[in-house]
Structure formats: C-alpha cells, structure tokens
Motif scaffolding. Structure first.
Motif, PDB file in Angstrom:
ATOM      1  N   ILE A   1       0.967  -1.289   0.080  1.00  0.00           N
ATOM      2  CA  ILE A   1      -0.228   0.055   0.049  1.00  0.00           C
ATOM      3  C   ILE A   1       0.945   1.287   0.143  1.00  0.00           C
ATOM      4  CG2 ILE A   1      -1.695   1.432   1.266  1.00  0.00           C
ATOM      5  CD1 ILE A   1      -2.894  -1.379   2.320  1.00  0.00           C
ATOM      6  N   PRO A   2       0.811   2.080  -1.140  1.00  0.00           N
ATOM      7  CA  PRO A   2       1.706   3.052  -1.090  1.00  0.00           C
ATOM      8  C   PRO A   2       1.272   4.437  -0.141  1.00  0.00           C
ATOM      9  CG  PRO A   2       0.175   3.163  -3.138  1.00  0.00           C
ATOM     10  CD  PRO A   2      -0.021   2.048  -2.081  1.00  0.00           C
ATOM     11  N   ASN A   3       0.059   4.397   0.380  1.00  0.00           N
ATOM     12  CA  ASN A   3      -0.356   5.573   1.087  1.00  0.00           C
ATOM     13  C   ASN A   3      -0.200   5.380   2.377  1.00  0.00           C
ATOM     14  OD1 ASN A   3      -2.322   8.022   0.955  1.00  0.00           O
ATOM     15  ND2 ASN A   3      -3.090   6.866   2.556  1.00  0.00           N
ATOM     16  N   PHE A   4       0.703   6.186   2.847  1.00  0.00           N
ATOM     17  CA  PHE A   4       0.913   6.347   4.461  1.00  0.00           C
ATOM     18  C   PHE A   4       0.349   7.374   5.209  1.00  0.00           C
ATOM     19  CE2 PHE A   4       4.123   3.612   2.863  1.00  0.00           C
ATOM     20  CZ  PHE A   4       4.927   3.027   3.452  1.00  0.00           C
ATOM     21  N   PRO A   5      -0.881   7.166   5.889  1.00  0.00           N
ATOM     22  CA  PRO A   5      -1.701   8.131   6.738  1.00  0.00           C
ATOM     23  C   PRO A   5      -0.313   8.728   7.911  1.00  0.00           C
ATOM     24  CG  PRO A   5      -2.614   6.131   6.894  1.00  0.00           C
ATOM     25  CD  PRO A   5      -1.526   5.855   6.151  1.00  0.00           C
ATOM     26  N   GLY A   6      -0.679  10.130   7.945  1.00  0.00           N
ATOM     27  CA  GLY A   6       0.195  10.642   9.240  1.00  0.00           C
ATOM     28  C   GLY A   6       0.490   9.858  10.542  1.00  0.00           C
ATOM     29  N   TYR A   7      -0.470   9.185  10.866  1.00  0.00           N
ATOM     30  CA  TYR A   7      -0.094   8.320  12.130  1.00  0.00           C
ATOM     31  C   TYR A   7       0.718   7.242  11.961  1.00  0.00           C
ATOM     32  CZ  TYR A   7      -3.024   4.454  10.315  1.00  0.00           C
ATOM     33  OH  TYR A   7      -3.459   3.357   9.403  1.00  0.00           O
ATOM     34  N   VAL A   8       1.227   7.013  10.625  1.00  0.00           N
ATOM     35  CA  VAL A   8       2.352   6.023  10.737  1.00  0.00           C
ATOM     36  C   VAL A   8       3.638   6.585  11.102  1.00  0.00           C
ATOM     37  CG1 VAL A   8       3.499   4.780   9.169  1.00  0.00           C
ATOM     38  CG2 VAL A   8       1.296   4.632   8.673  1.00  0.00           C
ATOM     39  N   PHE A   9       3.483   7.936  11.023  1.00  0.00           N
ATOM     40  CA  PHE A   9       4.990   8.810  11.433  1.00  0.00           C
ATOM     41  C   PHE A   9       4.581   9.188  12.922  1.00  0.00           C
ATOM     42  CE2 PHE A   9       4.117   8.917   6.833  1.00  0.00           C
ATOM     43  CZ  PHE A   9       5.387   8.185   6.343  1.00  0.00           C
TER      44      PHE A   9
END
Length: 350
Positions: free
Chosen positions: A87-95
């Motif tokens: 999945i290429p989309n990284f939501p902000g909570y991943v960071f």
C-alpha cells in the motif's frame, strides 16, 4: 540496513543510490517482484510536471503500484516468501502523528489525510532492492492470483474506492450508469460496476472505437460525439482527466438525472470550467476521489475471487519487461509511453 534505491534524478535519468535504512518490529522487509507503470510516473519521467514540482520532488524513486515477497518479519506473523500487495499511502499516524479527522471518519478516509505521504509523490516509491513497509500497510495475495494480475491491485483499488464512496453519498437510483473514459481507469471502473450491479444498464462514453470494442461486458458503448439527450443516466463516473476533463464533466452534467452523483477520478493539471448553473438546477453531487485506503485493497482482493474478472484483466497487460538494470527501466518506460492501451508490467530483478 544498506538498501539499493533507484531514483529519478532528472527527467529520463535514473541513478542507483545506497541508503542506510532503519526498520522496527512493526515493519516488514519485502522484496519487490512485480510493478506497473502509472501515468503519474510517466509525467515525472518525461518532465511533464512543472519545473517547481520537479525541483521539489526529485530525486525520487518512482512506482506506487507493486507487489512483493516477504523476506523478513521480526514478529514472524508472515511466512518467508509470502506474497503481499504493498500500500503506497502512508497516513500521518504511521509517522507518530495524531489520527486526523480523515482517518477517523469513514466518509472521508485515511488516503485524504493531509499529514500523510504517498510513495512516488515526494516520498520514495517501490523501485528499490528491498522495501521497509509497515505491516499494517500490506495485504496478502491469494495463491490463485497470477503475479501479473496482482500487480494491478493498487490501480484497481482506485476504482474500488470510488465505488465505495459513491455508495456512501449517492441516492438510491442505480438503474443507469454512465462512464466517461475508454482508458484503463474507465475499463476497471466499468468492470467493477458491472460486477456489483449486474442488472444495471452501463454505458461507456469514449473517444476511440478500437478501445471501446474492449468493453464487451457493458450494455452499451458510445462515441462522445454521438451523445444526445436520449442518453439519460442516474449517475456518472468520470475517468478522463487531463484536457478532456472539461468536456467530459459538462457532457455528464447535461444528461445526468436530478440528484445524481458525478464521481470524479480523472486527474488534470489545469483548472477546469464546468457548468455550475446546471449543477445547482439539478442538485448534483460532484464527488472527488484520489488514491485509496487499506479497506479498498482488502475489497479488491476479495473481488479477485471472481475468476471472470481475471479474464478481462488479462486484456490490460500490454508489456511485461524484465528489469535487471537502469537501461531496462528506460526501455520499459519508453515502451509504456508508446503503447496503445493497457499497462506495462515490470518483472523486478534489480
């Protein structure tokens, strides 16, 4: 971990960079195996984005449509060699950021999180020797699904996402659908719509007779110059994009029924003039869609259970290029640029 990353440093110029990459127990290490080239990748490769954007985002690894094999899982939840869609989309909570309203509200979605990142759009894509991927951002690929078809997963999720959001916002009348666009996104959206609403009448409006001939599963195809007021539809999916967006959207507004939804998927670099007066008179909903979320990957994988879908998806494979070096990458992008229809698949052996 020292990782080999292939980055576009300037239009039509790739370079190999060695990067010291860290990972945690919440990550997987995945070796990319198959990828497909998107029009967004081509715009970077050919330098078709504006100068300011290119200067801001390059150098950058391209490709956001990829599958791979797990080579290491610190938690041993995945088997070695297990195939996954990335999945290429990284939501902000991943960071480590707080979950945004986009993430918390299902009517919006994590792919609209403004704090997030997206691979091959200012954040390195999948053209790497190994991928460090959060384990929550992969979906297992069933054994029956061929690699070349599985490589389409991310692209198909775009249509899956648009249809899912359409169902959240639209009215109950779903007897007649109109799809503008005879390219890949139009093909996939029409295929998924017909699969979901088999009793609905689906018409695809396009520009090219040869492309429209491939839509054998819909009820009707029509050249855009032949559209008249007899072609009334309940809802529209616009899959044109580019300079054709203006005409496609305005044609759709002309023939859609009051209260209908115009679901927009086409991307344009230019501002588009549309008939707002008729939008107001008809009480229409214009529903924007971009990218997709994990739920759309899961739904797409479930859709693959229908074997008939595979047969139609095979039509979209225009080239399969084995990639061992930078010259192979350039060759693949040039073949893709000159193709008439479908997708170029990279068998990644870099």
């Amino acid at each position: 971990m020292i990782n080999q990353v292939v980055r576009l440093t300037y239009p039509k110029r790739f370079e190999v960079t060695h990067v010291d990459t860290e990972y945690t127990r919440d990550d997987l290490i995945v070796r990319p195996t198959y990828m497909s080239i998107c029009q967004a990748d081509q715009r970077y490769y050919n330098g078709f984005r504006d100068k300011q954007t290119l200067e801001k985002k390059l150098p950058m690894s391209l490709i956001h449509e990829s599958i791979g094999e797990v080579v290491y899982d610190p938690k041993k939840e995945f088997k070695l060699g297990e195939r996954v869609a990335l999945i290429p989309n990284f939501p902000g909570y991943v960071f480590g950021k707080a979950k945004s309203k986009s993430v918390l509200d299902k009517k919006i979605g994590e792919n609209y999180c403004r704090d997030g990142k997206f691979r091959s759009s200012g954040y390195d894509g999948f053209m790497q020797e190994l991928i460090i991927q959060p384990r929550d951002l992969v979906v297992k690929i069933p054994n029956f699904l061929p690699d070349e078809i599985a490589a389409f997963t991310e692209l198909i999720t775009i249509s899956t996402h648009a249809i899912r959001r359409f169902e959240l916002f639209s009215n109950q009348y779903r007897e007649r659908f109109g799809i503008w666009g005879d390219g890949n996104v139009g093909f996939l959206t029409a295929l998924l719509l017909k699969n979901k609403y088999p009793n609905s009448h689906i018409t695809v409006y396009g520009k090219y007779v040869d492309k429209l001939k491939l839509f054998t599963f819909v009820d009707e195809v029509c050249l855009i110059e032949d559209i008249d007021n007899k072609h009334m539809v309940d809802h529209v999916f616009e899959c044109v994009g580019g300079r054709g967006s203006k005409d496609a959207i305005n044609q759709a507004i002309d023939i859609i029924s009051p209260g209908g939804t115009v679901t927009l998927l086409g991307v344009s670099e230019d501002l588009t003039d549309i008939n707002t007066r008729l939008i107001l008179e008809k009480g229409l909903i214009l529903l924007g869609n971009s990218r997709s979320a994990k739920v759309d990957f899961v739904k797409t994988i479930d859709t693959f259970q229908d074997g008939i879908i595979h047969d139609y998806l095979n039509i979209l494979i225009s080239n399969v290029v084995k990639v061992n070096n930078i010259n192979d990458i350039i060759s693949a992008f040039e073949k893709d640029k000159n193709k008439i229809y479908g997708k170029t698949i990279l068998k990644w052996e870099f």
